[in-house]
Design a protein around this motif. Structure first.
Motif, PDB file in Angstrom:
ATOM      1  N   ASP A 133       0.824  -1.211   0.000  1.00 52.38           N
ATOM      2  CA  ASP A 133       0.000   0.000   0.000  1.00 52.38           C
ATOM      3  C   ASP A 133       0.858   1.261   0.000  1.00 52.38           C
ATOM      4  OD1 ASP A 133      -2.267  -1.538   0.037  1.00 52.38           O
ATOM      5  OD2 ASP A 133      -2.770  -1.162   2.144  1.00 52.38           O
ATOM      6  N   ALA A 134       2.063   1.170   0.566  1.00 50.53           N
ATOM      7  CA  ALA A 134       2.917   2.351   0.697  1.00 50.53           C
ATOM      8  C   ALA A 134       3.757   2.633  -0.539  1.00 50.53           C
ATOM      9  CB  ALA A 134       3.841   2.189   1.907  1.00 50.53           C
ATOM     10  N   VAL A 135       4.044   1.614  -1.338  1.00 51.05           N
ATOM     11  CA  VAL A 135       4.944   1.789  -2.492  1.00 51.05           C
ATOM     12  C   VAL A 135       4.517   2.919  -3.440  1.00 51.05           C
ATOM     13  CG1 VAL A 135       5.646   0.679  -4.664  1.00 51.05           C
ATOM     14  CG2 VAL A 135       6.035  -0.480  -2.484  1.00 51.05           C
ATOM     15  N   PRO A 136       3.235   3.031  -3.785  1.00 51.97           N
ATOM     16  CA  PRO A 136       2.855   4.105  -4.715  1.00 51.97           C
ATOM     17  C   PRO A 136       3.152   5.514  -4.214  1.00 51.97           C
ATOM     18  CG  PRO A 136       1.123   2.457  -4.577  1.00 51.97           C
ATOM     19  CD  PRO A 136       2.091   2.153  -3.479  1.00 51.97           C
ATOM     20  N   TYR A 148       5.862  -2.299 -10.835  1.00 52.24           N
ATOM     21  CA  TYR A 148       5.466  -3.682 -10.562  1.00 52.24           C
ATOM     22  C   TYR A 148       4.070  -3.760  -9.948  1.00 52.24           C
ATOM     23  CZ  TYR A 148      10.538  -4.470 -11.005  1.00 52.24           C
ATOM     24  OH  TYR A 148      11.838  -4.509 -11.438  1.00 52.24           O
ATOM     25  N   LEU A 149       3.695  -2.718  -9.183  1.00 43.42           N
ATOM     26  CA  LEU A 149       2.408  -2.721  -8.494  1.00 43.42           C
ATOM     27  C   LEU A 149       1.355  -1.861  -9.188  1.00 43.42           C
ATOM     28  CD1 LEU A 149       3.666  -2.602  -4.807  1.00 43.42           C
ATOM     29  CD2 LEU A 149       2.199  -4.381  -5.787  1.00 43.42           C
ATOM     30  N   SER A 150       1.672  -1.356 -10.356  1.00 41.84           N
ATOM     31  CA  SER A 150       0.688  -0.517 -11.052  1.00 41.84           C
ATOM     32  C   SER A 150      -0.555  -1.340 -11.386  1.00 41.84           C
ATOM     33  CB  SER A 150       1.299   0.060 -12.337  1.00 41.84           C
ATOM     34  OG  SER A 150       1.601  -0.971 -13.260  1.00 41.84           O
ATOM     35  N   GLY A 151      -1.682  -0.721 -11.244  1.00 42.92           N
ATOM     36  CA  GLY A 151      -2.939  -1.406 -11.539  1.00 42.92           C
ATOM     37  C   GLY A 151      -3.484  -2.230 -10.392  1.00 42.92           C
ATOM     38  N   VAL A 152      -2.873  -2.113  -9.204  1.00 39.11           N
ATOM     39  CA  VAL A 152      -3.390  -2.850  -8.048  1.00 39.11           C
ATOM     40  C   VAL A 152      -4.762  -2.303  -7.652  1.00 39.11           C
ATOM     41  CG1 VAL A 152      -3.116  -3.206  -5.573  1.00 39.11           C
ATOM     42  CG2 VAL A 152      -1.206  -3.602  -7.086  1.00 39.11           C
ATOM     43  N   GLU A 153      -5.701  -3.186  -7.453  1.00 39.59           N
ATOM     44  CA  GLU A 153      -7.030  -2.791  -6.999  1.00 39.59           C
ATOM     45  C   GLU A 153      -7.089  -2.835  -5.474  1.00 39.59           C
ATOM     46  OE1 GLU A 153     -11.002  -3.736  -9.055  1.00 39.59           O
ATOM     47  OE2 GLU A 153     -10.747  -5.338  -7.566  1.00 39.59           O
ATOM     48  N   SER A 154      -6.490  -3.899  -4.896  1.00 42.19           N
ATOM     49  CA  SER A 154      -6.491  -4.018  -3.441  1.00 42.19           C
ATOM     50  C   SER A 154      -5.480  -5.060  -2.988  1.00 42.19           C
ATOM     51  CB  SER A 154      -7.884  -4.420  -2.935  1.00 42.19           C
ATOM     52  OG  SER A 154      -8.223  -5.721  -3.410  1.00 42.19           O
ATOM     53  N   THR A 155      -4.993  -4.869  -1.772  1.00 40.17           N
ATOM     54  CA  THR A 155      -4.218  -5.901  -1.083  1.00 40.17           C
ATOM     55  C   THR A 155      -4.979  -6.216   0.189  1.00 40.17           C
ATOM     56  OG1 THR A 155      -2.129  -5.076  -1.990  1.00 40.17           O
ATOM     57  CG2 THR A 155      -2.002  -6.501  -0.059  1.00 40.17           C
ATOM     58  N   VAL A 163      -2.098 -13.388   2.410  1.00 39.50           N
ATOM     59  CA  VAL A 163      -2.363 -12.065   1.844  1.00 39.50           C
ATOM     60  C   VAL A 163      -2.739 -12.218   0.376  1.00 39.50           C
ATOM     61  CG1 VAL A 163       0.083 -11.654   1.286  1.00 39.50           C
ATOM     62  CG2 VAL A 163      -1.465  -9.713   1.576  1.00 39.50           C
ATOM     63  N   LYS A 164      -3.746 -11.460  -0.050  1.00 45.33           N
ATOM     64  CA  LYS A 164      -4.248 -11.543  -1.425  1.00 45.33           C
ATOM     65  C   LYS A 164      -4.058 -10.197  -2.120  1.00 45.33           C
ATOM     66  CE  LYS A 164      -8.741 -11.800  -2.119  1.00 45.33           C
ATOM     67  NZ  LYS A 164     -10.107 -12.352  -2.196  1.00 45.33           N
ATOM     68  N   VAL A 165      -3.418 -10.230  -3.283  1.00 48.44           N
ATOM     69  CA  VAL A 165      -3.195  -9.023  -4.079  1.00 48.44           C
ATOM     70  C   VAL A 165      -4.042  -9.131  -5.339  1.00 48.44           C
ATOM     71  CG1 VAL A 165      -1.478  -7.543  -5.187  1.00 48.44           C
ATOM     72  CG2 VAL A 165      -0.827  -8.925  -3.198  1.00 48.44           C
ATOM     73  N   THR A 166      -4.909  -8.157  -5.545  1.00 43.58           N
ATOM     74  CA  THR A 166      -5.828  -8.183  -6.685  1.00 43.58           C
ATOM     75  C   THR A 166      -5.557  -6.994  -7.603  1.00 43.58           C
ATOM     76  OG1 THR A 166      -7.519  -9.238  -5.322  1.00 43.58           O
ATOM     77  CG2 THR A 166      -8.254  -8.222  -7.386  1.00 43.58           C
ATOM     78  N   PHE A 167      -5.467  -7.283  -8.892  1.00 42.31           N
ATOM     79  CA  PHE A 167      -5.228  -6.241  -9.900  1.00 42.31           C
ATOM     80  C   PHE A 167      -6.506  -5.976 -10.693  1.00 42.31           C
ATOM     81  CE2 PHE A 167      -1.062  -7.813  -8.895  1.00 42.31           C
ATOM     82  CZ  PHE A 167      -0.245  -6.688  -8.970  1.00 42.31           C
ATOM     83  N   LYS A 168      -6.583  -4.784 -11.241  1.00 44.48           N
ATOM     84  CA  LYS A 168      -7.760  -4.413 -12.033  1.00 44.48           C
ATOM     85  C   LYS A 168      -7.797  -5.164 -13.353  1.00 44.48           C
ATOM     86  CE  LYS A 168      -7.556   0.234 -10.054  1.00 44.48           C
ATOM     87  NZ  LYS A 168      -7.195   1.649 -10.303  1.00 44.48           N
ATOM     88  N   GLU A 169      -6.611  -5.457 -13.889  1.00 44.53           N
ATOM     89  CA  GLU A 169      -6.482  -6.175 -15.158  1.00 44.53           C
ATOM     90  C   GLU A 169      -5.558  -7.372 -14.948  1.00 44.53           C
ATOM     91  OE1 GLU A 169      -8.182  -5.314 -17.752  1.00 44.53           O
ATOM     92  OE2 GLU A 169      -8.927  -3.372 -17.032  1.00 44.53           O
ATOM     93  N   PRO A 170      -5.591  -8.355 -15.859  1.00 44.08           N
ATOM     94  CA  PRO A 170      -4.652  -9.472 -15.762  1.00 44.08           C
ATOM     95  C   PRO A 170      -3.205  -8.963 -15.678  1.00 44.08           C
ATOM     96  CG  PRO A 170      -6.328  -9.948 -17.404  1.00 44.08           C
ATOM     97  CD  PRO A 170      -6.536  -8.515 -16.998  1.00 44.08           C
ATOM     98  N   ASN A 171      -2.397  -9.601 -14.846  1.00 42.28           N
ATOM     99  CA  ASN A 171      -1.047  -9.082 -14.590  1.00 42.28           C
ATOM    100  C   ASN A 171      -0.077 -10.237 -14.361  1.00 42.28           C
ATOM    101  OD1 ASN A 171       1.081  -7.406 -14.113  1.00 42.28           O
ATOM    102  ND2 ASN A 171       0.251  -6.467 -12.278  1.00 42.28           N
ATOM    103  N   ALA A 172       0.242 -10.960 -15.432  1.00 39.92           N
ATOM    104  CA  ALA A 172       1.053 -12.165 -15.314  1.00 39.92           C
ATOM    105  C   ALA A 172       2.469 -11.885 -14.826  1.00 39.92           C
ATOM    106  CB  ALA A 172       1.108 -12.882 -16.667  1.00 39.92           C
ATOM    107  N   GLN A 173       2.953 -10.670 -15.007  1.00 42.81           N
ATOM    108  CA  GLN A 173       4.328 -10.354 -14.618  1.00 42.81           C
ATOM    109  C   GLN A 173       4.537 -10.259 -13.112  1.00 42.81           C
ATOM    110  OE1 GLN A 173       5.748  -7.222 -13.221  1.00 42.81           O
ATOM    111  NE2 GLN A 173       3.656  -6.556 -12.750  1.00 42.81           N
ATOM    112  N   PHE A 174       3.466 -10.176 -12.343  1.00 43.55           N
ATOM    113  CA  PHE A 174       3.600  -9.815 -10.935  1.00 43.55           C
ATOM    114  C   PHE A 174       4.355 -10.858 -10.112  1.00 43.55           C
ATOM    115  CE2 PHE A 174       1.826  -9.585  -6.532  1.00 43.55           C
ATOM    116  CZ  PHE A 174       2.457  -8.407  -6.180  1.00 43.55           C
ATOM    117  N   LEU A 175       4.187 -12.137 -10.424  1.00 40.76           N
ATOM    118  CA  LEU A 175       4.862 -13.149  -9.613  1.00 40.76           C
ATOM    119  C   LEU A 175       6.371 -12.952  -9.648  1.00 40.76           C
ATOM    120  CD1 LEU A 175       4.537 -15.610  -7.791  1.00 40.76           C
ATOM    121  CD2 LEU A 175       4.824 -17.050  -9.821  1.00 40.76           C
ATOM    122  N   GLN A 176       6.928 -12.720 -10.844  1.00 41.84           N
ATOM    123  CA  GLN A 176       8.375 -12.488 -10.927  1.00 41.84           C
ATOM    124  C   GLN A 176       8.760 -11.213 -10.192  1.00 41.84           C
ATOM    125  OE1 GLN A 176      10.326 -10.016 -12.596  1.00 41.84           O
ATOM    126  NE2 GLN A 176      12.284 -11.031 -12.172  1.00 41.84           N
ATOM    127  N   ALA A 177       7.902 -10.214 -10.233  1.00 44.37           N
ATOM    128  CA  ALA A 177       8.188  -8.952  -9.550  1.00 44.37           C
ATOM    129  C   ALA A 177       8.371  -9.155  -8.051  1.00 44.37           C
ATOM    130  CB  ALA A 177       7.064  -7.950  -9.807  1.00 44.37           C
TER     131      ALA A 177
END
Length: 539
Positions: A133-136, A148-155, A163-177
């Motif tokens: 939540d603080a990174v932005p 890496y966290l752009s487009g996050v809808e909620s954590t 902990v569950k991280v939800t994005f507004k759009e599909p975000n396959a890159q996030f796991l590597q991030a």
């Protein structure tokens, strides 16, 4: 050793293929992944002294992007996951397992129990949420983490260790991030500090080492974390690190660093250039090399500048640069000239060498057709103005200045006047953010092609002021798809758009080369060609 993760998404096979499409090449002077001659049984204790060329002016892993400082601060934080440097596979670290929704919008991490930060506080799902939540809000220095966290809808905290991280759009890159230092997890107390406080005072992490002292532009000192017991699943040693202490000394002069290693004053040095290779070969020193994945070294062009809005001028700059000469003259042995905007070790790299071939005649022809005519001094003019650009650079690598001086001469040969402007490491990000520059020399390391989106999407930082267009659509689509073949095609299109439109002038691939004393063992590269020192020992 942590148990292997259990993955509960039906499309995990496709996503695994997507994340491991390239074996990340390791080529070391000793022919192995680590340093040290003779081996022997690892032993605990001792101090490793490591000389680097620069200081980023910040000791917060989430805000540091310069390798010289990442080497040290990476040791203070753990990440949710790790990435195998040989296969690209994502493996457990603070998260013992994870679930990914079929549409790659939701990532649920199951945390290890018993993990503590060096202030005694526990790792919980709430702490991870606080971090994300603080990174932005971190500002200009944290563009990698923010991307890496752009487009996050909620954590969301599911339970104390989930902990569950939800994005507004599909975000396959996030796991590597989640394997990067930029998303290293810090204590809640650290998260509450201002970005400036975190930079100057440091942070509290759960990593194998703890920050003891930071003297800006002089040194960073770390001490072993007593009781550490939650290392990455790919590390060979369980429990605490071998070394008692790490001292990173800032020594700007490459020759002085090399001399200090030869004399035994330091145990390892960063950024070994070609000029110092011969002196260091043999004897009690091993040269370790690894090509960095990600965006190659080059000129990041400010596409909003009047002169550089003209694609012909940008393309002329590309053709005027003799990449082979620069790689062979300045950079460490084995350095490859850029053949795309991405290094060849990056998953889904596309060979565009034909678009980056040196052709001074073509560069001149493009400038002629753009209305820039040679003046009496050889520098071109148009409407009474010289074709003059200032290239901003920072002294974080011994190869930067000599490489730029060669580029300066090559561009002068086609009628472009280049002025070199050196700034401090701490000044570069604000300068790029302000847009008050013509071109900037640099690279960005990441073992995932989504680094293109972080660097060139107009929806993110867009330091290079790239105009909105089809590139945005392509970059967004590659980040969303779980189809490995489709992503490869999209990343290929993105590379073509960037190179053919000359939004950036690729020059050489960054090859990290370290000089390491033969008494130092298991000083290993991670997937991003930085170092991990938990398993390192001196004997």
């Amino acid at each position: 050793m942590t148990a292997l993760p259990v993955f509960r998404t039906p499309r995990w096979a496709a996503l695994t293929a997507l994340l491991t499409t390239s074996v990340l090449l390791t080529a070391c002077g000793s022919g192995t992944d680590d340093s040290g001659a003779g081996g022997g049984k690892p032993k605990s204790g001792g101090t490793l002294t490591f000389a680097v060329g620069s200081d980023a002016g910040c000791v917060d892993p989430q805000q540091v992007a310069s390798n010289d400082t990442i080497y040290s601060v990476r040791q203070t934080v753990d990440s949710l996951t790790d990435q195998d440097p040989k296969t690209g596979k994502i493996v457990p670290w603070l998260a013992k397992s994870w679930d990914i929704s079929a549409d790659t919008k939701t990532f649920t991490f199951h945390l290890r129990s018993g993990v503590t930060f060096s202030d005694g506080s526990e790792l919980t799902a709430q702490v991870v949420k606080d971090n994300f939540d603080a990174v932005p809000k971190l500002g200009a220095l944290a563009t990698l983490a923010q991307g890496y966290l752009s487009g996050v809808e909620s954590t969301t905290v599911v339970d104390p260790l989930t902990v569950k991280v939800t994005f507004k759009e599909p975000n396959a890159q996030f796991l590597q991030a989640t394997s990067t230092h930029s998303l290293g997890i810090e204590s809640s107390a650290s998260v509450k500090k201002t970005p400036q406080q975190k930079c100057s005072d440091g942070i509290v992490g759960s990593g194998p080492f703890v920050l003891k002292q930071y003297v800006q532009n002089q040194s960073i000192t770390l001490a072993k974390r007593t009781g550490y017991a939650w290392g990455s699943s790919r590390w060979s040693k369980t429990g605490e690190a071998y070394l008692d202490k790490l001292v990173f000394k800032v020594v700007p002069e490459a020759g002085v660093r090399a001399g200090s290693l030869q004399s035994g004053q330091v145990d390892a040095i960063a950024s070994v250039g070609k000029a110092n290779e011969a002196a260091l070969k043999g004897g009690q020193v091993t040269l370790q090399r690894r090509a960095n994945p990600g965006v190659v070294f080059g000129l990041g062009l400010n596409n909003s500048r009047p002169v550089l809005k003209d694609a012909k001028v940008r393309q002329a700059i590309l053709f005027a640069i003799d990449r082979e000469q620069i790689a062979d003259t300045v950079f460490p042995t084995g350095t490859q000239a850029a053949t795309s905007i991405l290094a060849h070790t990056t998953p889904d790299y596309t060979d565009l060498s034909s678009d980056l071939a040196f052709d001074a005649a073509k560069a001149k022809s493009l400038l002629d057709s753009a209305g820039w005519k040679p003046g009496s001094d050889g520098i071109r003019t148009k409407d009474g103005k010289k074709l003059a650009l200032t290239v901003t650079w920072i002294p974080n690598s011994a190869t930067n200045q000599p490489a730029l001086e060669l580029i300066q001469q090559q561009l002068k040969d086609v009628g472009v006047e280049i002025t070199l402007q050196q700034v401090q490491v701490t000044q570069l990000a604000p300068k790029l953010q302000s847009g008050d520059y013509d071109a900037a020399w640099g690279n960005v390391t990441r073992a995932d092609p989504d680094i293109l989106r972080s660097s060139f999407s107009t929806k993110l930082a867009n330091f290079y002021r790239v105009p909105a267009g089809s590139l945005d659509t392509t970059l967004t689509a590659q980040a969303a798809t779980t189809d490995a073949g489709k992503r490869e095609r999209l990343v290929g299109v993105a590379q073509e758009l960037i190179v053919q439109n000359a939004y950036y002038a690729p020059v050489v691939e960054l090859q990290t080369q370290l000089g390491v004393s033969t008494k130092v063992h298991d000083l290993n590269f991670d997937a991003s060609s930085r170092i991990q020192l938990h398993d390192t020992w001196i004997g």
